[in-house]
Design a protein around this motif. Structure first.
Motif, short mmCIF file in Angstrom:
data_model
loop_
_atom_site.label_atom_id
_atom_site.label_comp_id
_atom_site.label_asym_id
_atom_site.label_seq_id
_atom_site.Cartn_x
_atom_site.Cartn_y
_atom_site.Cartn_z
N THR A 1 0.84 -1.21 0.00
CA THR A 1 0.00 0.00 0.00
C THR A 1 0.87 1.25 0.00
O THR A 1 0.62 2.20 -0.76
N ILE A 2 1.90 1.27 0.86
CA ILE A 2 2.80 2.44 0.94
C ILE A 2 3.51 2.65 -0.39
O ILE A 2 3.55 3.78 -0.93
N LEU A 3 4.06 1.58 -0.94
CA LEU A 3 4.86 1.70 -2.17
C LEU A 3 3.99 2.10 -3.36
O LEU A 3 4.41 2.89 -4.21
N LYS A 4 2.79 1.57 -3.43
CA LYS A 4 1.90 1.95 -4.53
C LYS A 4 1.50 3.41 -4.44
O LYS A 4 1.36 4.10 -5.47
N SER A 5 1.35 3.91 -3.21
CA SER A 5 1.00 5.34 -3.06
C SER A 5 2.17 6.22 -3.49
O SER A 5 1.96 7.29 -4.07
N ILE A 6 3.40 5.78 -3.23
CA ILE A 6 4.58 6.54 -3.67
C ILE A 6 4.64 6.58 -5.19
O ILE A 6 4.87 7.62 -5.81
N ILE A 7 4.42 5.42 -5.81
CA ILE A 7 4.50 5.33 -7.27
C ILE A 7 3.37 6.14 -7.92
O ILE A 7 3.57 6.78 -8.95
N LYS A 8 2.21 6.12 -7.27
CA LYS A 8 1.09 6.91 -7.80
C LYS A 8 1.41 8.39 -7.77
O LYS A 8 1.11 9.14 -8.71
N ALA A 9 2.05 8.83 -6.66
CA ALA A 9 2.42 10.25 -6.54
C ALA A 9 3.57 10.60 -7.46
O ALA A 9 3.64 11.72 -7.99
N LYS A 10 4.46 9.64 -7.66
CA LYS A 10 5.62 9.90 -8.52
C LYS A 10 5.95 8.62 -9.31
O LYS A 10 6.74 7.80 -8.87
N PRO A 11 5.35 8.47 -10.49
CA PRO A 11 5.53 7.25 -11.28
C PRO A 11 6.98 6.96 -11.66
O PRO A 11 7.30 5.81 -11.98
N SER A 12 7.84 7.97 -11.62
CA SER A 12 9.24 7.76 -12.02
C SER A 12 10.11 7.26 -10.87
O SER A 12 11.34 7.15 -11.03
N ASN A 13 9.52 6.96 -9.72
CA ASN A 13 10.31 6.51 -8.57
C ASN A 13 10.70 5.04 -8.75
O ASN A 13 9.95 4.12 -8.40
N GLY A 14 11.88 4.83 -9.32
CA GLY A 14 12.36 3.47 -9.59
C GLY A 14 12.67 2.69 -8.33
O GLY A 14 12.56 1.46 -8.31
N THR A 15 13.05 3.39 -7.25
CA THR A 15 13.36 2.71 -5.99
C THR A 15 12.10 2.06 -5.40
O THR A 15 12.12 0.91 -4.97
N ALA A 16 11.00 2.82 -5.42
CA ALA A 16 9.73 2.27 -4.91
C ALA A 16 9.28 1.08 -5.75
O ALA A 16 8.81 0.07 -5.21
N ALA A 17 9.46 1.19 -7.07
CA ALA A 17 9.07 0.09 -7.96
C ALA A 17 9.90 -1.16 -7.66
O ALA A 17 9.37 -2.29 -7.65
N PHE A 18 11.19 -0.97 -7.40
CA PHE A 18 12.07 -2.10 -7.07
C PHE A 18 11.61 -2.79 -5.79
O PHE A 18 11.48 -4.03 -5.75
N HIS A 19 11.34 -2.03 -4.76
CA HIS A 19 10.90 -2.65 -3.49
C HIS A 19 9.54 -3.32 -3.64
O HIS A 19 9.30 -4.38 -3.04
N LEU A 20 8.66 -2.72 -4.44
CA LEU A 20 7.35 -3.34 -4.66
C LEU A 20 7.52 -4.65 -5.42
O LEU A 20 6.86 -5.66 -5.10
N GLY A 21 8.39 -4.65 -6.42
CA GLY A 21 8.69 -5.90 -7.13
C GLY A 21 9.22 -6.96 -6.19
O GLY A 21 8.84 -8.14 -6.28
N ASN A 22 10.07 -6.55 -5.24
CA ASN A 22 10.61 -7.50 -4.27
C ASN A 22 9.52 -8.12 -3.39
O ASN A 22 9.56 -9.31 -3.07
N VAL A 23 8.56 -7.28 -3.00
CA VAL A 23 7.45 -7.81 -2.18
C VAL A 23 6.68 -8.86 -2.97
O VAL A 23 6.34 -9.93 -2.44
N TYR A 24 6.43 -8.57 -4.24
CA TYR A 24 5.73 -9.56 -5.06
C TYR A 24 6.54 -10.83 -5.24
O TYR A 24 5.98 -11.94 -5.30
N MET A 25 7.87 -10.71 -5.30
CA MET A 25 8.72 -11.91 -5.38
C MET A 25 8.60 -12.73 -4.10
O MET A 25 8.53 -13.96 -4.14
#
Length: 557
Positions: A40-64
């Motif tokens: 939820t936290i990471l998706k809100s960061i990406i929604k606010a700033k879609p270019s945040n590659g760090t948040a995307a990486f951590h979200l990908g890790n959670v899904y892994m």
């Protein structure tokens, strides 16, 4: 204009700090194993700033972590196009390559992540090290090598030392793991996982009392840190396995602590699945069935729920549900099927093919089940062997000797099994008894020859196992191999005699000695009357009223 510039910079700085705080909140949630919160936290960061590659990486890790590779790929790909932290996402794709066993592709991805690093950058090395550890095919030595590069840059970095502790622990280097965990906690005493891992080391060393004490210290610092209750649960479970007389008490404590763990993480489907995995480990199948039905309410189509329903249904005697659930799970090529799935499917079919009274009702269904059991053993012979021994013994006790022999034949294919010798004994016995039943018109020589080989394995491994000789002798009697029959009867008598008067006084042993002498004498009756008389007289020396020996001696005169 200068005032506007200063204000703009201040606003930009505050936004950047805000995102950093959110990322740290997400990391804290991941560490606390609150994965839904982290998402939820990471998706809100990406929604606010879609270019945040760090948040995307951590979200990908959670899904892994949650074994959702497709979603992980989506966010890693999105992260690669980001304006910050983009290179980290190469590590995510590298982890996927490691899971596939493609080391070359993974190293290429890792090289992209570390290209043009600044002198003080350690984050990339940290996550590459973790990738080597968290892969389905972990390489702890490689993880240590990479993490030591990070440590050379910043020896006191707490996360690097924590990761090193995990790598050394995985590599079975307890001393280095302890040092690394201690250094991590010394550098940052808010890094409670490092302190918890010191208890995990004690758990691994089976120092259960000390491990519980260490976890109590973690609770004293933060009673709401969920993962420590999972460690409590696993420690109590292992303690119970180590002290069978207290198993029930410790398993109850384990289950209570696992419930506490769930309450402090989340009751999402993935959390329930972790709980279900623990229930399988603990053998709590009634609770597993209840948990599986709760999961159905959350997600009726998730395939892993079929596994839990299948396993619990089999253990609880609902074989139709077990078969339908496990067949549906296995038939989906997207599912990661394990040996336990095939093993329980096979067992369910076999159980259904046999009545509660021990009568084979459906030989075709039994054969189908046997094929599933063989498949399970091919996938994982080590973890299947104990189960096969127990399952075969139940069939043997039901006097389903042919079916028991089929199970034991699979069991003895693993020569490294702890029960290898005992399984060969039961294999030989099963084949022998299957050829001595009332309905047997003519013994099967091929089956009996296999029984003879099985008894031979037992005798070679354990030469003083007297019962192996008596059954091998009986088997060779059916094979009409008098020479080997007499030889094994003689070995039986020699072994029990060597054990002394107490053994020789046992009624069952006396009966078998008489059998040995009489049967050997009968084999000599037509070829060597002197030898035959000698054996019959040996019988009468211990059983003077033995009618068969008395009548036979009269006939030989």
């Amino acid at each position: 204009m200068n005032k506007i510039k200063v204000l703009s910079i201040a606003l930009l700085t505050s936004v950047t700090i805000g995102h950093a705080q959110d990322i740290n909140q997400a990391k804290s949630a991941i560490d606390a194993e609150q994965f839904e919160k982290a998402k939820t936290i990471l998706k809100s960061i990406i929604k606010a700033k879609p270019s945040n590659g760090t948040a995307a990486f951590h979200l990908g890790n959670v899904y892994m972590i949650q074994n959702n590779i497709d979603s992980a790929k989506i966010y890693y790909q999105k992260g690669l196009a980001g304006s910050e932290g983009a290179r980290l996402n190469n590590i995510g794709f590298g982890l996927i390559d490691l899971d596939k066993g493609d080391q070359t592709a993974a190293q290429e991805k890792f090289a992209l992540a570390t290209k043009d690093l600044k002198k003080k950058d350690v984050e990339e090395y940290l996550y590459i090290g973790r990738a080597y550890m968290y892969s389905l095919k972990p390489d702890f030595k490689k993880a240590i090598e990479v993490l030591n590069k990070a440590k050379a840059i910043n020896p006191l970095d707490p996360q690097v030392n924590l990761a090193l502790g995990n790598a050394y622990f995985g590599d079975k280097n307890q001393n280095e793991a302890y040092s690394a965990y201690r250094n991590a906690y010394s550098s940052d005493n808010t890094l409670i996982r490092a302190k918890m891992q010191l208890g995990v080391l004690l758990k691994g060393a089976r120092a259960f009392t000390e491990a519980i004490k260490a976890f109590d210290e973690v609770v004293a610092i933060n009673p709401n840190y969920g993962p420590v209750y999972r460690e409590f649960a696993e420690t109590y479970y292992l303690w119970g396995r180590n002290e069978p007389s207290k198993y029930r008490m410790y398993v109850d404590k384990a289950l209570t602590n696992y419930e506490k763990y769930l309450s402090l993480t989340d009751y999402s489907l993935n959390s329930r699945m972790r709980h279900a995995d623990f229930l399988i480990l603990a053998g709590e199948y009634k609770a597993l069935e209840a948990e599986a039905n709760k999961m159905v309410e959350l997600d009726k189509v998730n395939p892993r729920i079929l596994r839990y329903l299948g396993l619990s249904a089999y253990q609880n005697g609902n074989y139709d549900v077990a078969i339908s659930s496990l067949e549906s799970f296995i038939s989906n090529p997207a599912n990661r099927v394990i040996a336990l799935d095939y093993l329980n499917l096979g067992y369910a079919k076999i159980k259904k093919s046999i009545s509660p009274e021990g009568v084979l009702l459906d030989s075709a269904l039994f054969d189908k089940g046997l094929l599933d059991v063989k498949k399970a053993n091919e996938m994982d012979a080590v973890n299947s062997s104990n189960s096969l021994s127990e399952f075969g013994k139940k069939l043997y006790e039901q006097k389903l000797y042919k079916q028991a022999a089929a199970i034991y034949e699979i069991a003895v294919s693993n020569k490294e099994s702890k029960s290898y010798v005992l399984d060969n004994f039961y294999l030989g016995n099963s084949l022998y008894f299957d050829n001595t039943g009332k309905d047997v018109v003519k013994p099967d020589p091929i089956a009996l020859q296999r029984a003879d080989l099985a008894f031979g394995v037992v005798i070679e491994a354990s030469p003083k196992t007297q019962e192996a000789y008596i059954y091998r002798a009986r088997t060779n009697r059916l094979l009409e191999n008098d020479e080997l029959m007499v030889k094994n009867y003689e070995e039986y008598v020699n072994i029990v005699t060597a054990k002394g008067p107490e053994e020789l006084a046992k009624p069952a042993v006396i009966k078998k000695i008489v059998e040995s002498y009489n049967t050997s004498a009968a084999s000599y009756a037509n070829t060597d009357k002197v030898k035959a008389k000698e054996y019959f007289n040996k019988t009468l020396a211990i059983d003077p009223t033995n009618q068969y020996a008395l009548d036979s001696l009269k006939a030989l005169k």
